[in-house]
Enzyme design. Structure first.
Site, PDB file in Angstrom:
ATOM      1  N   GLY A 124      62.768   1.585  84.759  1.00 37.72           N
ATOM      2  CA  GLY A 124      63.677   1.200  83.678  1.00 37.72           C
ATOM      3  C   GLY A 124      63.356   1.949  82.394  1.00 37.72           C
ATOM      4  O   GLY A 124      62.422   2.760  82.331  1.00 37.72           O
ATOM      5  N   ASP A 142      59.675  -0.703  91.611  1.00 38.73           N
ATOM      6  CA  ASP A 142      61.052  -0.901  91.126  1.00 38.73           C
ATOM      7  C   ASP A 142      61.993  -0.894  92.335  1.00 38.73           C
ATOM      8  O   ASP A 142      61.717  -0.229  93.337  1.00 38.73           O
ATOM      9  CB  ASP A 142      61.457   0.216  90.145  1.00 38.73           C
ATOM     10  CG  ASP A 142      62.516  -0.228  89.160  1.00 38.73           C
ATOM     11  OD1 ASP A 142      62.215  -0.328  87.954  1.00 38.73           O
ATOM     12  OD2 ASP A 142      63.663  -0.509  89.599  1.00 38.73           O
ATOM     13  N   GLY A 185      67.478   0.388  87.044  1.00 39.68           N
ATOM     14  CA  GLY A 185      66.689   1.544  86.623  1.00 39.68           C
ATOM     15  C   GLY A 185      67.105   2.800  87.373  1.00 39.68           C
ATOM     16  O   GLY A 185      68.023   2.779  88.188  1.00 39.68           O
ATOM     17  N   SER A 227      63.555  -6.770  85.219  1.00 43.59           N
ATOM     18  CA  SER A 227      64.676  -7.691  84.981  1.00 43.59           C
ATOM     19  C   SER A 227      65.850  -6.891  84.438  1.00 43.59           C
ATOM     20  O   SER A 227      65.650  -6.013  83.589  1.00 43.59           O
ATOM     21  CB  SER A 227      64.319  -8.749  83.927  1.00 43.59           C
ATOM     22  OG  SER A 227      65.467  -9.524  83.620  1.00 43.59           O
ATOM     23  N   ASN A 252      55.541 -14.047  92.105  1.00 40.12           N
ATOM     24  CA  ASN A 252      54.871 -13.081  92.991  1.00 40.12           C
ATOM     25  C   ASN A 252      53.878 -12.214  92.206  1.00 40.12           C
ATOM     26  O   ASN A 252      52.770 -11.938  92.680  1.00 40.12           O
ATOM     27  CB  ASN A 252      55.899 -12.184  93.685  1.00 40.12           C
ATOM     28  CG  ASN A 252      56.641 -12.920  94.791  1.00 40.12           C
ATOM     29  OD1 ASN A 252      56.179 -13.960  95.275  1.00 40.12           O
ATOM     30  ND2 ASN A 252      57.786 -12.396  95.199  1.00 40.12           N
ATOM     31  N   TYR A 255      69.993 -15.120  81.892  1.00 41.68           N
ATOM     32  CA  TYR A 255      68.908 -14.292  81.337  1.00 41.68           C
ATOM     33  C   TYR A 255      67.967 -15.145  80.479  1.00 41.68           C
ATOM     34  O   TYR A 255      66.750 -15.131  80.669  1.00 41.68           O
ATOM     35  CB  TYR A 255      69.533 -13.179  80.499  1.00 41.68           C
ATOM     36  CG  TYR A 255      68.551 -12.173  79.928  1.00 41.68           C
ATOM     37  CD1 TYR A 255      67.743 -11.389  80.748  1.00 41.68           C
ATOM     38  CD2 TYR A 255      68.463 -11.979  78.548  1.00 41.68           C
ATOM     39  CE1 TYR A 255      66.869 -10.451  80.205  1.00 41.68           C
ATOM     40  CE2 TYR A 255      67.599 -11.041  78.003  1.00 41.68           C
ATOM     41  CZ  TYR A 255      66.800 -10.276  78.838  1.00 41.68           C
ATOM     42  OH  TYR A 255      65.944  -9.345  78.302  1.00 41.68           O
ATOM     43  N   TYR A 305      50.153 -20.724  84.863  1.00 45.69           N
ATOM     44  CA  TYR A 305      49.079 -19.985  85.564  1.00 45.69           C
ATOM     45  C   TYR A 305      47.859 -19.837  84.667  1.00 45.69           C
ATOM     46  O   TYR A 305      46.727 -19.884  85.134  1.00 45.69           O
ATOM     47  CB  TYR A 305      49.574 -18.614  86.047  1.00 45.69           C
ATOM     48  CG  TYR A 305      50.123 -18.675  87.453  1.00 45.69           C
ATOM     49  CD1 TYR A 305      51.356 -19.269  87.721  1.00 45.69           C
ATOM     50  CD2 TYR A 305      49.408 -18.176  88.540  1.00 45.69           C
ATOM     51  CE1 TYR A 305      51.861 -19.346  89.012  1.00 45.69           C
ATOM     52  CE2 TYR A 305      49.907 -18.253  89.838  1.00 45.69           C
ATOM     53  CZ  TYR A 305      51.130 -18.830  90.060  1.00 45.69           C
ATOM     54  OH  TYR A 305      51.620 -18.920  91.341  1.00 45.69           O
ATOM     55  N   THR A 324      65.416  -2.980  71.406  1.00 39.24           N
ATOM     56  CA  THR A 324      64.639  -1.737  71.426  1.00 39.24           C
ATOM     57  C   THR A 324      65.549  -0.606  71.894  1.00 39.24           C
ATOM     58  O   THR A 324      66.442  -0.833  72.718  1.00 39.24           O
ATOM     59  CB  THR A 324      63.435  -1.910  72.367  1.00 39.24           C
ATOM     60  OG1 THR A 324      62.628  -2.973  71.851  1.00 39.24           O
ATOM     61  CG2 THR A 324      62.589  -0.662  72.476  1.00 39.24           C
ATOM     62  N   ARG A 366      74.922  -1.843  76.221  1.00 40.31           N
ATOM     63  CA  ARG A 366      74.222  -2.228  74.991  1.00 40.31           C
ATOM     64  C   ARG A 366      74.771  -1.398  73.825  1.00 40.31           C
ATOM     65  O   ARG A 366      75.300  -0.297  74.008  1.00 40.31           O
ATOM     66  CB  ARG A 366      72.708  -2.034  75.139  1.00 40.31           C
ATOM     67  CG  ARG A 366      72.102  -3.139  76.001  1.00 40.31           C
ATOM     68  CD  ARG A 366      70.592  -3.103  76.000  1.00 40.31           C
ATOM     69  NE  ARG A 366      70.070  -2.318  77.104  1.00 40.31           N
ATOM     70  CZ  ARG A 366      68.824  -2.429  77.565  1.00 40.31           C
ATOM     71  NH1 ARG A 366      67.997  -3.284  77.029  1.00 40.31           N
ATOM     72  NH2 ARG A 366      68.413  -1.677  78.564  1.00 40.31           N
TER      73      ARG A 366
END
Ligand code: NAD
Ligand code: UDP
Length: 313
Positions: free
Chosen positions: A10, A31, A36, A75, A99, A145, A159, A175, A186
């Protein structure tokens, strides 16, 4: 260190791989190319410290050998992408995150989650500070999302609390930079593509909504510092220079020398009205602040999109 980077093909993942390799680390990149592109990693082919594995992280997968750190960037991230893949988005934030946390646990590795400013939803606290719990519509179109990332944050903290895993959570704000996907919808690629083609620039709503844009090298520097810190709670990473989307359209027109007209289209549902990070925590805890101004960052970004247009012609 040997670092597993999920979402490596990505936009941000590929830049993080570059930085990790520059710092002398070894990278195992994962990936499934959902959003990506192999082109983002092409320059790393033949690098003996870099290996790529085509892998969907929501499916079981082994990683051979020692692992010191796991960076989770996998993601869909643009509204267009996650609206097109809502179930995959929820799955990668839940099953995929689990995972990767299990991988870190079994390898005795540390773990970095890339979360998002979307955790704050359409915020009623401005600028957004990490202690703000957010204003998210849990059943709106963006919820796949937002809730996926909020769940991923909760799982990461679980965790840490249950197993003592060394975790970090970055809340990334908008970004931009080279390797963004031209058609991901975007605002940065959309406006640049339109401006460079002389096509109308599509401002959604009145353009009074605000965003603040962080150049990718600054963001990756923040991620790299965070990966080495003991801060377990979320840290905002973004550039606090806030502007309206209409002002941004004008900046892009000026940078590209374009004469594109500006047209107004319907504002998408639940589009946040104001967004700007409070980065005092990142400054205090990581000694981090962005260094690249919007004008400095737009120059290589415009060049990148020009080169894409030249290749396509
Ligand atoms: P991107 O879409 O360019 O990269 C995400 C990568 O994850 C893609 O290469 C995609 O193929 C991969 N991926 C998705 N599902 C996968 C799966 N199941 N298994 C393996 N790989 C999978 O997006 P990006 O802008 O580089 O964002 C990277 C991370 O940063 C994301 O987690 C995103 O939520 C977060 N983030 C980005 C921004 C931003 O402005 N770019 C803002 C906030 C948060
Ligand atoms: N936007 C726009 N025109 C476009 C794409 C986006 O006006 O062609 C607006 C969008 O409505 C939002 C802002 O630009 O207010 C940033 O959108 P983007 O999809 O980049 O990311 P978001 O911050 O919404 O996740």
């Amino acid at each position: 260190m040997r670092i597993v980077v999920a979402g490596a093909a990505g936009f941000i993942g590929s830049h993080l791989c570059d930085r990790l390799l520059d710092e002398g680390h070894t990278v195992a990149a994962l990936d499934n190319f959902l959003t990506g592109s192999a082109a983002n990693l092409k320059h790393l082919e033949g690098n003996p410290r870099f290996r790529f594995f085509e892998q969907d992280i929501t499916r079981p997968f082994p990683v051979d050998g020692a692992v010191d750190a796991v960076a989770h960037l996998a993601s869909p991230a643009s509204p267009k992408d996650y609206l097109e893949h809502p179930i995959e988005t929820l799955e990668v934030g839940s099953v995929g995150t689990r995972n990767l946390l299990e991988l870190a646990l079994h390898k005795g590795a540390r773990f970095l989650l890339t979360s998002t400013s979307e955790c704050y939803g359409d915020p009623d606290v401005h600028p957004q500070v990490e202690t703000y719990w957010g204003h998210v519509n849990p059943v709106g179109p963006r919820s796949c999302y937002d809730e996926s990332k909020r769940f991923a944050e909760a799982l990461t903290m679980a965790y840490h609390r249950k197993h003592g895993l060394r975790t970090n959570i970055a809340r990334i704000f908008n970004t931009y930079g080279p390797r963004m996907k031209l058609d991901d919808g975007r605002v940065v690629p959309a406006f640049l593509d339109q401006a460079l083609r002389g096509a109308p620039m599509t401002v959604f709503g009145t353009g009074a909504q605000t965003r603040s844009f962080c150049y990718v090298s600054d963001l990756v520097d923040g991620l790299y510092r965070l990966m080495q810190s003991d801060e377990r709670y979320p840290v905002n990473l973004g550039n606090p220079a806030e502007l309206t989307i209409l002002q941004f359209a004008e900046r892009i027109r000026c940078h590209t020398g374009s004469h594109s007209e500006i047209v107004f289209e319907v504002l998408p549902e639940d589009d946040p009205k104001r967004r700007c990070p409070d980065i005092s925590k990142a400054h205090r805890v990581l000694g981090w602040q962005p260094r690249v101004s919007l004008d400095e960052g737009l120059a290589p970004t415009v060049e990148y999109f020009r080169s894409l247009a030249a290749t396509a012609a």
